[in-house]
Design a protein around this motif. Structure first.
Motif, mmCIF file in Angstrom:
data_model
loop_
_atom_site.group_PDB
_atom_site.id
_atom_site.type_symbol
_atom_site.label_atom_id
_atom_site.label_comp_id
_atom_site.label_asym_id
_atom_site.label_seq_id
_atom_site.Cartn_x
_atom_site.Cartn_y
_atom_site.Cartn_z
ATOM 1 N N TRP A 249 0.813 -1.225 0.000
ATOM 2 C CA TRP A 249 0.000 0.000 0.000
ATOM 3 C C TRP A 249 0.842 1.269 0.000
ATOM 4 O O TRP A 249 0.321 2.351 -0.260
ATOM 5 C CB TRP A 249 -0.944 -0.004 1.203
ATOM 6 C CG TRP A 249 -0.262 -0.223 2.525
ATOM 7 C CD1 TRP A 249 -0.009 -1.415 3.126
ATOM 8 C CD2 TRP A 249 0.259 0.782 3.395
ATOM 9 N NE1 TRP A 249 0.630 -1.231 4.323
ATOM 10 C CE2 TRP A 249 0.813 0.111 4.514
ATOM 11 C CE3 TRP A 249 0.310 2.172 3.352
ATOM 12 C CZ2 TRP A 249 1.410 0.784 5.571
ATOM 13 C CZ3 TRP A 249 0.909 2.852 4.402
ATOM 14 C CH2 TRP A 249 1.447 2.171 5.494
ATOM 15 N N LYS A 250 2.136 1.161 0.254
ATOM 16 C CA LYS A 250 2.994 2.352 0.226
ATOM 17 C C LYS A 250 3.442 2.710 -1.193
ATOM 18 O O LYS A 250 3.997 3.780 -1.420
ATOM 19 C CB LYS A 250 4.229 2.138 1.097
ATOM 20 C CG LYS A 250 3.939 2.033 2.589
ATOM 21 C CD LYS A 250 5.232 1.886 3.382
ATOM 22 C CE LYS A 250 4.958 1.794 4.875
ATOM 23 N NZ LYS A 250 6.218 1.657 5.657
ATOM 24 N N THR A 251 3.209 1.819 -2.141
ATOM 25 C CA THR A 251 3.690 1.985 -3.507
ATOM 26 C C THR A 251 2.677 2.758 -4.349
ATOM 27 O O THR A 251 1.469 2.618 -4.177
ATOM 28 C CB THR A 251 3.948 0.603 -4.136
ATOM 29 O OG1 THR A 251 4.945 -0.070 -3.375
ATOM 30 C CG2 THR A 251 4.402 0.715 -5.578
ATOM 31 N N ARG A 252 3.183 3.590 -5.275
ATOM 32 C CA ARG A 252 2.336 4.249 -6.272
ATOM 33 C C ARG A 252 2.189 3.323 -7.477
ATOM 34 O O ARG A 252 3.066 2.496 -7.746
ATOM 35 C CB ARG A 252 2.961 5.572 -6.720
ATOM 36 C CG ARG A 252 3.065 6.631 -5.646
ATOM 37 C CD ARG A 252 3.884 7.812 -6.139
ATOM 38 N NE ARG A 252 3.300 8.413 -7.336
ATOM 39 C CZ ARG A 252 3.950 9.212 -8.172
ATOM 40 N NH1 ARG A 252 5.231 9.494 -7.949
ATOM 41 N NH2 ARG A 252 3.337 9.730 -9.223
ATOM 42 N N TYR A 253 1.086 3.510 -8.235
ATOM 43 C CA TYR A 253 0.823 2.627 -9.371
ATOM 44 C C TYR A 253 0.422 3.421 -10.609
ATOM 45 O O TYR A 253 -0.181 4.495 -10.512
ATOM 46 C CB TYR A 253 -0.287 1.613 -9.016
ATOM 47 C CG TYR A 253 0.131 0.669 -7.925
ATOM 48 C CD1 TYR A 253 0.849 -0.482 -8.212
ATOM 49 C CD2 TYR A 253 -0.149 0.953 -6.588
ATOM 50 C CE1 TYR A 253 1.267 -1.342 -7.215
ATOM 51 C CE2 TYR A 253 0.272 0.102 -5.572
ATOM 52 C CZ TYR A 253 0.976 -1.043 -5.895
ATOM 53 O OH TYR A 253 1.407 -1.882 -4.896
ATOM 54 N N SER A 254 0.773 2.865 -11.756
ATOM 55 C CA SER A 254 0.348 3.434 -13.034
ATOM 56 C C SER A 254 -0.139 2.310 -13.930
ATOM 57 O O SER A 254 0.235 1.140 -13.756
ATOM 58 C CB SER A 254 1.498 4.193 -13.719
ATOM 59 O OG SER A 254 2.505 3.292 -14.147
ATOM 60 N N VAL A 255 -1.006 2.661 -14.890
ATOM 61 C CA VAL A 255 -1.495 1.685 -15.858
ATOM 62 C C VAL A 255 -1.356 2.255 -17.258
ATOM 63 O O VAL A 255 -1.342 3.472 -17.459
ATOM 64 C CB VAL A 255 -2.974 1.296 -15.601
ATOM 65 C CG1 VAL A 255 -3.108 0.532 -14.299
ATOM 66 C CG2 VAL A 255 -3.872 2.524 -15.607
ATOM 67 N N ASN A 256 -1.237 1.353 -18.207
ATOM 68 C CA ASN A 256 -1.093 1.723 -19.609
ATOM 69 C C ASN A 256 -1.841 0.696 -20.443
ATOM 70 O O ASN A 256 -1.846 -0.488 -20.102
ATOM 71 C CB ASN A 256 0.402 1.756 -19.988
ATOM 72 C CG ASN A 256 0.666 2.475 -21.288
ATOM 73 O OD1 ASN A 256 -0.131 2.404 -22.215
ATOM 74 N ND2 ASN A 256 1.799 3.153 -21.381
ATOM 75 N N PHE A 257 -2.466 1.142 -21.515
ATOM 76 C CA PHE A 257 -3.234 0.235 -22.372
ATOM 77 C C PHE A 257 -2.708 0.329 -23.809
ATOM 78 O O PHE A 257 -3.380 0.868 -24.699
ATOM 79 C CB PHE A 257 -4.721 0.594 -22.342
ATOM 80 C CG PHE A 257 -5.236 0.958 -20.971
ATOM 81 C CD1 PHE A 257 -5.243 0.034 -19.949
ATOM 82 C CD2 PHE A 257 -5.686 2.238 -20.707
ATOM 83 C CE1 PHE A 257 -5.706 0.365 -18.683
ATOM 84 C CE2 PHE A 257 -6.159 2.594 -19.460
ATOM 85 C CZ PHE A 257 -6.165 1.653 -18.439
ATOM 86 N N PRO A 258 -1.505 -0.174 -24.072
ATOM 87 C CA PRO A 258 -0.933 -0.032 -25.418
ATOM 88 C C PRO A 258 -1.660 -0.891 -26.452
ATOM 89 O O PRO A 258 -1.834 -2.090 -26.270
ATOM 90 C CB PRO A 258 0.515 -0.511 -25.225
ATOM 91 C CG PRO A 258 0.431 -1.463 -24.067
ATOM 92 C CD PRO A 258 -0.618 -0.901 -23.157
ATOM 93 N N ARG A 259 -2.081 -0.244 -27.530
ATOM 94 C CA ARG A 259 -2.652 -0.991 -28.651
ATOM 95 C C ARG A 259 -1.518 -1.438 -29.561
ATOM 96 O O ARG A 259 -0.555 -0.708 -29.791
ATOM 97 C CB ARG A 259 -3.652 -0.120 -29.404
ATOM 98 C CG ARG A 259 -4.901 0.182 -28.607
ATOM 99 C CD ARG A 259 -5.964 0.861 -29.437
ATOM 100 N NE ARG A 259 -5.679 2.267 -29.724
ATOM 101 C CZ ARG A 259 -6.538 3.080 -30.337
ATOM 102 N NH1 ARG A 259 -7.711 2.629 -30.733
ATOM 103 N NH2 ARG A 259 -6.221 4.352 -30.562
ATOM 104 N N MET A 260 -1.642 -2.618 -30.099
ATOM 105 C CA MET A 260 -0.586 -3.190 -30.930
ATOM 106 C C MET A 260 -0.298 -2.295 -32.123
ATOM 107 O O MET A 260 -1.201 -1.809 -32.797
ATOM 108 C CB MET A 260 -0.993 -4.589 -31.389
ATOM 109 C CG MET A 260 0.141 -5.418 -31.939
ATOM 110 S SD MET A 260 -0.409 -7.124 -32.236
ATOM 111 C CE MET A 260 -0.576 -7.673 -30.530
ATOM 112 N N ARG A 261 0.989 -2.060 -32.376
ATOM 113 C CA ARG A 261 1.436 -1.233 -33.485
ATOM 114 C C ARG A 261 2.278 -2.086 -34.427
ATOM 115 O O ARG A 261 2.801 -3.139 -34.053
ATOM 116 C CB ARG A 261 2.292 -0.066 -32.965
ATOM 117 C CG ARG A 261 1.519 0.960 -32.148
ATOM 118 C CD ARG A 261 0.672 1.849 -33.031
ATOM 119 N NE ARG A 261 1.521 2.582 -33.973
ATOM 120 C CZ ARG A 261 1.120 3.016 -35.158
ATOM 121 N NH1 ARG A 261 -0.100 2.770 -35.574
ATOM 122 N NH2 ARG A 261 1.940 3.690 -35.952
ATOM 123 N N PRO A 262 2.460 -1.644 -35.699
ATOM 124 C CA PRO A 262 3.292 -2.415 -36.637
ATOM 125 C C PRO A 262 4.711 -2.594 -36.119
ATOM 126 O O PRO A 262 5.283 -1.692 -35.505
ATOM 127 C CB PRO A 262 3.285 -1.534 -37.896
ATOM 128 C CG PRO A 262 2.041 -0.722 -37.793
ATOM 129 C CD PRO A 262 1.848 -0.467 -36.334
#
Length: 369
Positions: A249-262
């Protein structure tokens, strides 16, 4: 470890639960001040498509309340494309025939200076292929030490490591780690990762536990949109995030939703996500987790990034080169994937300001190390 908890969630049952959501479920989720996983599934379901404007308004309000009108700026530096994996969708696949590059400390220094000339970046993302023998923890530690005088915040997107190695690197300037699980579909995971250390599903998915055990300041998560049903995959990721928040719970979090690229090899995605669906997912994640950093990379087109900057995103890359040494040393090396937003950092920053937001180049200071 999360791999054990993940066994409690059936993939097909989750897919069916999302598909069964109704307008009433969506409206209930939007009224809930503390949405749970069931609400999240409603918000990403097809039933939520008519509620996109309502979701956007709530996402914008929640983002401004937590982050203000700011976008944190970062830039990736690829330092090696040497890789022992055979990921079918990746340009760094070991079977692709091209010259492999491992930057020397002197070349990494040159890349740092070239990036500093591009703009006032203080957030650097170091990216590598996965070759522990040729570019393992010793190499990563040296790279961090070279980069530290140039940047206040150092994040890595590298092979999953043992907890003791993560902890060791935190003493050499490491602030955060990004790792893409790619997909939470345990059975099909091996199909996309047939060989190399990345083929071990448990080792990868439990890497986030090891980051938490090591006290990494910030952990970044993501699935690759294009492999499996995206709604089911991001639901599994949301469950994973809840687990990590409870345990570390002390950690910060990030999310990413990369769409597939060529990329080199020409792999075609199994699933295509529209811009409206990516926007819906962004709004749903912000409503589900008000505090998570939502990152949007240069994989996405400029017009999409301009709009999402005011609706839920909180960090963006700019001026990205996805080939090792791409800023100075090897500008023509093979890139991992094709970027879509080729604007300069100054142009991206100007676009952010034009919609009333402020690009933030620094959110961590050496004085606190």
């Amino acid at each position: 470890m999360f791999s054990e908890e993940l066994k409690n969630y059936d993939w097909d049952e989750t897919t069916a639960a999302i598909a069964s959501k109704t307008a009433a479920d969506v409206e209930r989720a939007l009224r809930n001040p503390r949405p749970g996983i069931d609400d999240f599934m409603a918000l990403i379901s097809p039933a939520a498509a008519p509620y996109l404007e309502t979701m956007a308004a709530r996402s914008r309000a929640l983002t401004q309340k937590r982050f203000g009108k700011t976008i944190s700026m970062y830039i990736p530096m690829y330092i090696t494309n040497s890789c022992t994996n055979s990921c079918v969708y990746c340009g760094f696949n070991r079977h692709n025939k091209f010259a492999r590059v491992i930057l020397t400390p002197e070349q990494i220094k040159d890349e740092c200076e070239a990036i500093r000339a591009l703009g006032p970046f203080e957030n650097l993302l170091l990216v590598t292929g996965e070759n522990p023998r040729a570019a393992g923890t010793d190499y990563l530690e040296e790279a961090l030490k070279v980069c530290r005088p140039y940047f206040s915040n150092l994040t890595m997107e590298v092979m999953p490591l043992p907890a003791e190695d993560y902890e060791r690197l935190t003493h050499s300037g490491l602030n955060g780690v990004v790792c893409f699980q790619e997909t939470y579909h345990r059975e099909n995971y091996k199909k996309y990762h047939p060989a190399g250390m990345k083929s071990n599903f448990e080792w990868r998915v439990n890497g986030f536990d090891r980051m938490g055990q090591a006290g990494v300041h910030k952990i970044g998560m993501g699935v690759l949109i294009g492999l499996e049903d995206w709604r089911t995959d991001v639901t599994m990721m949301a469950r994973h995030l809840l687990y990590l928040r409870r345990k570390y719970w002390k950690t910060r979090y990030s999310v990413n939703f990369p769409r597939m690229r060529p990329s080199e090899g020409g792999y075609q995605p199994n699933v295509v996500m529209s811009d409206r669906e990516l926007a819906q997912l962004t709004f749903a994640f912000r409503i589900f987790d008000n505090d998570v950093d939502i990152s949007v990379s240069t994989r996405e087109r400029p017009d999409f990034r301009n709009h999402i900057a005011t609706l839920g995103a909180t960090s963006m890359s700019a001026g990205s080169k996805t080939e090792p040494g791409g800023y100075h040393t090897y500008p023509q090396a093979l890139e991992q994937f094709a970027v879509s937003d080729e604007r300069t950092p100054a142009e991206v920053a100007a676009a952010i300001r034009s919609v009333g937001y402020e690009p933030v180049w620094k959110d961590w200071d050496r004085v606190f190390d």
